[in-house]
Structure formats: C-alpha cells, structure tokens
Design a protein around this motif. Structure first.
Motif, PDB file in Angstrom:
ATOM      1  N   GLU A 134      17.398  36.765 103.489  1.00 31.86           N
ATOM      2  CA  GLU A 134      16.526  36.278 102.423  1.00 31.86           C
ATOM      3  C   GLU A 134      15.271  36.298 102.999  1.00 31.86           C
ATOM      4  O   GLU A 134      14.710  36.301 104.260  1.00 31.86           O
ATOM      5  CB  GLU A 134      16.919  34.727 102.352  1.00 31.86           C
ATOM      6  N   GLY A 135      14.347  36.862 102.020  1.00 32.03           N
ATOM      7  CA  GLY A 135      12.869  37.109 102.441  1.00 32.03           C
ATOM      8  C   GLY A 135      12.815  38.361 102.931  1.00 32.03           C
ATOM      9  O   GLY A 135      11.409  38.647 103.343  1.00 32.03           O
ATOM     10  N   TYR A 136      13.650  39.210 103.295  1.00 31.33           N
ATOM     11  CA  TYR A 136      13.371  40.402 103.766  1.00 31.33           C
ATOM     12  C   TYR A 136      13.654  41.633 102.674  1.00 31.33           C
ATOM     13  O   TYR A 136      14.224  41.400 101.700  1.00 31.33           O
ATOM     14  CB  TYR A 136      14.313  40.812 105.075  1.00 31.33           C
ATOM     15  N   ASP A 137      13.038  42.736 102.891  1.00 30.04           N
ATOM     16  CA  ASP A 137      13.207  43.840 102.091  1.00 30.04           C
ATOM     17  C   ASP A 137      14.208  44.812 102.496  1.00 30.04           C
ATOM     18  O   ASP A 137      14.496  45.313 103.509  1.00 30.04           O
ATOM     19  CB  ASP A 137      12.103  44.894 102.163  1.00 30.04           C
ATOM     20  N   ILE A 138      15.489  44.542 101.839  1.00 27.63           N
ATOM     21  CA  ILE A 138      16.717  45.101 102.080  1.00 27.63           C
ATOM     22  C   ILE A 138      16.926  46.328 101.221  1.00 27.63           C
ATOM     23  O   ILE A 138      17.224  46.206  99.926  1.00 27.63           O
ATOM     24  CB  ILE A 138      17.945  44.119 101.847  1.00 27.63           C
ATOM     25  N   ALA A 139      16.978  47.501 101.601  1.00 27.51           N
ATOM     26  CA  ALA A 139      17.059  48.567 100.991  1.00 27.51           C
ATOM     27  C   ALA A 139      18.356  49.095 100.951  1.00 27.51           C
ATOM     28  O   ALA A 139      18.924  49.718  99.903  1.00 27.51           O
ATOM     29  CB  ALA A 139      16.070  49.968 101.375  1.00 27.51           C
ATOM     30  N   TYR A 140      19.021  49.063 102.206  1.00 30.25           N
ATOM     31  CA  TYR A 140      20.490  49.747 102.223  1.00 30.25           C
ATOM     32  C   TYR A 140      21.566  48.532 102.016  1.00 30.25           C
ATOM     33  O   TYR A 140      21.189  47.301 101.686  1.00 30.25           O
ATOM     34  CB  TYR A 140      20.599  50.092 103.623  1.00 30.25           C
ATOM     35  N   PRO A 141      22.778  48.676 101.908  1.00 28.32           N
ATOM     36  CA  PRO A 141      23.797  47.743 101.462  1.00 28.32           C
ATOM     37  C   PRO A 141      23.924  46.694 102.480  1.00 28.32           C
ATOM     38  O   PRO A 141      23.360  46.513 103.455  1.00 28.32           O
ATOM     39  CB  PRO A 141      24.905  48.584 101.202  1.00 28.32           C
ATOM     40  N   LEU A 142      24.496  45.664 101.926  1.00 28.12           N
ATOM     41  CA  LEU A 142      25.027  44.727 102.614  1.00 28.12           C
ATOM     42  C   LEU A 142      26.430  44.939 102.724  1.00 28.12           C
ATOM     43  O   LEU A 142      27.359  45.098 101.936  1.00 28.12           O
ATOM     44  CB  LEU A 142      24.764  43.228 101.879  1.00 28.12           C
ATOM     45  N   VAL A 143      27.069  44.866 104.011  1.00 28.49           N
ATOM     46  CA  VAL A 143      28.272  45.254 104.299  1.00 28.49           C
ATOM     47  C   VAL A 143      29.364  44.443 104.672  1.00 28.49           C
ATOM     48  O   VAL A 143      28.975  43.489 105.715  1.00 28.49           O
ATOM     49  CB  VAL A 143      28.179  46.624 105.511  1.00 28.49           C
ATOM     50  N   LEU A 144      30.688  44.688 104.267  1.00 31.07           N
ATOM     51  CA  LEU A 144      31.825  43.779 104.782  1.00 31.07           C
ATOM     52  C   LEU A 144      32.465  44.654 105.787  1.00 31.07           C
ATOM     53  O   LEU A 144      32.872  45.548 105.626  1.00 31.07           O
ATOM     54  CB  LEU A 144      32.738  43.601 104.022  1.00 31.07           C
ATOM     55  N   ASP A 145      32.407  44.299 107.209  1.00 29.08           N
ATOM     56  CA  ASP A 145      32.893  44.934 108.365  1.00 29.08           C
ATOM     57  C   ASP A 145      34.224  44.195 108.656  1.00 29.08           C
ATOM     58  O   ASP A 145      34.008  43.066 109.658  1.00 29.08           O
ATOM     59  CB  ASP A 145      31.781  44.999 109.350  1.00 29.08           C
ATOM     60  N   MET A 146      35.262  44.230 108.297  1.00 32.73           N
ATOM     61  CA  MET A 146      36.503  43.725 108.799  1.00 32.73           C
ATOM     62  C   MET A 146      37.321  44.814 109.270  1.00 32.73           C
ATOM     63  O   MET A 146      37.641  45.852 108.598  1.00 32.73           O
ATOM     64  CB  MET A 146      36.986  43.148 107.354  1.00 32.73           C
ATOM     65  N   GLU A 147      37.806  44.598 110.394  1.00 32.31           N
ATOM     66  CA  GLU A 147      38.640  45.523 111.119  1.00 32.31           C
ATOM     67  C   GLU A 147      39.749  45.002 112.175  1.00 32.31           C
ATOM     68  O   GLU A 147      39.339  44.082 112.552  1.00 32.31           O
ATOM     69  CB  GLU A 147      37.532  46.579 111.957  1.00 32.31           C
ATOM     70  N   GLU A 148      40.606  45.775 112.624  1.00 30.68           N
ATOM     71  CA  GLU A 148      41.357  45.479 113.669  1.00 30.68           C
ATOM     72  C   GLU A 148      40.684  45.470 115.007  1.00 30.68           C
ATOM     73  O   GLU A 148      39.797  46.182 115.177  1.00 30.68           O
ATOM     74  CB  GLU A 148      42.547  46.408 113.621  1.00 30.68           C
ATOM     75  N   ILE A 149      41.218  44.417 115.909  1.00 26.28           N
ATOM     76  CA  ILE A 149      40.664  44.417 117.236  1.00 26.28           C
ATOM     77  C   ILE A 149      41.669  45.114 118.158  1.00 26.28           C
ATOM     78  O   ILE A 149      42.658  44.758 118.375  1.00 26.28           O
ATOM     79  CB  ILE A 149      40.693  42.910 117.703  1.00 26.28           C
ATOM     80  N   TYR A 150      41.344  46.367 118.522  1.00 29.58           N
ATOM     81  CA  TYR A 150      42.392  47.001 119.140  1.00 29.58           C
ATOM     82  C   TYR A 150      42.743  46.383 120.608  1.00 29.58           C
ATOM     83  O   TYR A 150      41.833  46.083 121.361  1.00 29.58           O
ATOM     84  CB  TYR A 150      41.828  48.579 119.507  1.00 29.58           C
ATOM     85  N   GLY A 151      44.067  46.482 120.832  1.00 34.75           N
ATOM     86  CA  GLY A 151      44.563  45.854 122.111  1.00 34.75           C
ATOM     87  C   GLY A 151      44.387  44.285 122.128  1.00 34.75           C
ATOM     88  O   GLY A 151      45.180  43.859 123.313  1.00 34.75           O
ATOM     89  N   GLN A 152      44.200  43.585 121.206  1.00 32.51           N
ATOM     90  CA  GLN A 152      44.198  42.254 121.095  1.00 32.51           C
ATOM     91  C   GLN A 152      44.664  41.753 119.696  1.00 32.51           C
ATOM     92  O   GLN A 152      44.673  42.485 118.675  1.00 32.51           O
ATOM     93  CB  GLN A 152      42.938  41.759 121.379  1.00 32.51           C
ATOM     94  N   SER A 153      45.076  40.612 119.399  1.00 34.37           N
ATOM     95  CA  SER A 153      45.385  40.074 118.037  1.00 34.37           C
ATOM     96  C   SER A 153      44.237  39.337 117.801  1.00 34.37           C
ATOM     97  O   SER A 153      43.271  38.982 118.625  1.00 34.37           O
ATOM     98  CB  SER A 153      46.670  39.097 118.383  1.00 34.37           C
TER      99      SER A 153
END
Length: 323
Positions: A206-225
């Motif tokens: 909020e309050g910043y100039d955001i030119a690029y997307p807002l991203v959902l980063d949901m990923e597996e944690i390799y080697g761990q649950s």
C-alpha cells in the motif's frame, strides 16, 4: 581393464547407440507426418508409437529435455523421480517464444533477444536472504525490474511474518528507478488463511508504485514436510483462485509462481483465469509450452550490489509500459 569388462562396456555402448538411433527415427517419422494428422489434443491417437517412445524413455532413464523434444504435444516432467507425460490442455494458451533467440553467457547468464535486436527485460527476485542490497549498483548492472518478497507463512508453524528486508528493498529499488512487483510465500491450507495472506500482501504494498504483478508463491519444501503437502490439486487450485480474485479486486495483476511439477500436477492452470504465470526452470531453455510471462532461469546469479547468490529472471512482457 580385462576383456570381460571391455565387452560389457562395448555392449552397453551398442545398446545406447541402438536406442539413440531408434529415437532419431521416431523423430523423423513424426516430422514427416502432415500437421493435420498430428493432433495435439488427442493423446489416444498414437500415430508414431508415442506410447512406445514414452515407455522407452522411462526404461532407459531418458532426460526430461529429450522426451519433451520428442513429444511436443505433451508436457513432460518428473515427479518423485519418475517421468510423467501429461497431454496438453486445449483451454490453456500456448506461448510463441523462439528459443533460438536465447543467448547464453559463459557465466551461466541468459538473455533473450527479439527480432528487432532488443533484449527482453532482466530481473531479480530477492528476500531477506540476499541481505542489504545496493539498488543503485543493481540497476547499473543491467537489471530492469525486481520482485520482492513481502512476507511468508511458516511451513511448519503456520505463523505469518513480514520479510525483514521488504521495506528497505522496495524503498531502495524504487529510488533506483526499478519497477517492482511483490510476492508472498504461501503455506495456506484454507481459504481463510489465503485471505489472511493476501491482506498482508496488500497492506505491505500500500502506498507504493507496483508496476509488476503480485505473486502467489506456493511450493514444496524439498527434503522436508510442510503444511501444504496434503493439499489435493482441487484444494490448491481453489486457494490460487482465491488469491487471484482478491488481488484483481484490489486493482493489481495476479501471478502464480511455480516449477513445471507445481503448475502441471499440483494446480489446474486451466482454472486460473486472469493470472499470469512465472515459471521456475533451470535448463538451457524452458520446456513449458503454456504461456508464461516471467522465466526464473537461475538460482545462483551474481549481480553487482548483491553480496549473495540471487535468482535471475527474464520477463517477456513490459508491465511497466502497460501502467
């Protein structure tokens, strides 16, 4: 080296040569077919023994790169060490990038050039793990944009936290004239938790100039649950849809980040209307046929102004110009 060992090596080499020749013949046969007979949407029509090529690839440990080159009407990836062949989804648009336009540097850097000679945009994505960053030096080193981690949910505890360097990074990057986007490392396991994460992300930018997307980063944690290991494809897709809806309603471009396995197996990208894709894949060229606008090609980049290894990206869409 005894004769028995020499004979085993010779026999193994002969088998490899025979298999390689068989694959070459299959490629020639495939290319010789009229395009009208090569249905990209009907994997049951096995004109050139596609199933046999797949079987041979599995039996002989063929690489993903080789199998994807042979089977351009399929999406090929590995899951738990095994090759997976997924027919293309006709509802998802394909890209038209020409990978002959990639330029590879000796240091592992990659650039993409358009037919007019212009270069695709180069970017970094950073978090607290990159430490203090000299953004003026980053901008002077040929970097065109930055994707900044705004926050995360713990993959074990489930606790929400802001990225400790986000405020400094967004202030420094924008001051250096770099357009920015932001991402949130998600471990949401319910719609309510996803709503919490999106609200935290929106508050951070909020309050910043955001030119690029807002991203959902949901990923597996390799080697761990992790908390999200038990999510079904339908559940993960519903959570991504919640992210997309809330980000769009707030007036930003939503984006989904992932490697091929995540985008193909853990999500139904045909149900993610409105989202752009950010592909993470560390080959000499992407092996993903669907349309994506950012390619993360390295986890070990070196950029002036950043003292630690950093992710490097190529962007094929000028988000800043579309503001």
């Amino acid at each position: 080296m005894n004769n028995k060992y020499r004979n085993r090596l010779a026999f193994s080499l002969l088998l490899n040569i025979i298999f390689g020749l068989a694959l070459i013949i299959a490629v020639i046969a495939l290319l010789a077919l009229p395009r009208s007979e090569q249905s990209p949407l009907d994997p049951e029509q096995d004109y050139v023994s596609v199933s046999r090529i797949q079987q041979a690839g599995v039996e002989h440990g063929a690489s993903v790169e080789l199998m994807q080159a042979l089977l351009d009407n399929w999406l090929v990836y590995r899951s738990d060490g095994q090759l997976v062949f997924q027919p293309l989804d006709s509802s998802v648009p394909l890209h038209d990038y020409d990978w002959n336009n990639l330029s590879h540097g000796a240091d592992g850097d990659i650039d993409y050039y358009y037919s007019d000679g212009s270069r695709a945009l180069k970017g970094v994505d950073v978090s607290v793990y990159q430490g203090d960053i000299d953004w003026e030096a980053v901008a002077a080193d040929g970097i065109d944009f930055a994707m900044l981690r705004a926050g995360y949910r713990g993959y074990g505890s489930g606790a929400l936290a802001e990225d400790e360097k986000f405020a400094a990074n967004i202030a420094g990057a924008t001051a250096a004239g770099l357009p920015v986007g932001a991402y949130f490392f998600s471990q949401a396991v319910s719609v309510e938790e996803m709503e919490q994460e999106v609200q935290m992300l929106l508050k951070a930018v909020e309050g910043y100039d955001i030119a690029y997307p807002l991203v959902l980063d949901m990923e597996e944690i390799y080697g761990q649950s992790s908390r999200i290991d038990g999510l079904s494809r339908e559940q993960a897709t519903e959570l991504a849809q919640t992210f997309i809806k809330l980000v769009e309603e707030a007036g930003y471009q939503p984006m989904i980040y992932g490697n091929i396995k995540w985008l193909a197996a853990r999500l139904d990208i045909g149900e993610l209307d409105g989202a752009h894709l950010w592909l993470a894949q560390y080959y000499q060229q992407p092996l993903f046929p669907y349309l994506f606008t950012i390619w993360q090609f390295s986890q070990s980049g070196q950029v002036d102004g950043i003292d630690h290894a950093v992710d490097l990206n190529i962007c094929f869409y000028d988000y800043a110009a579309e503001q």
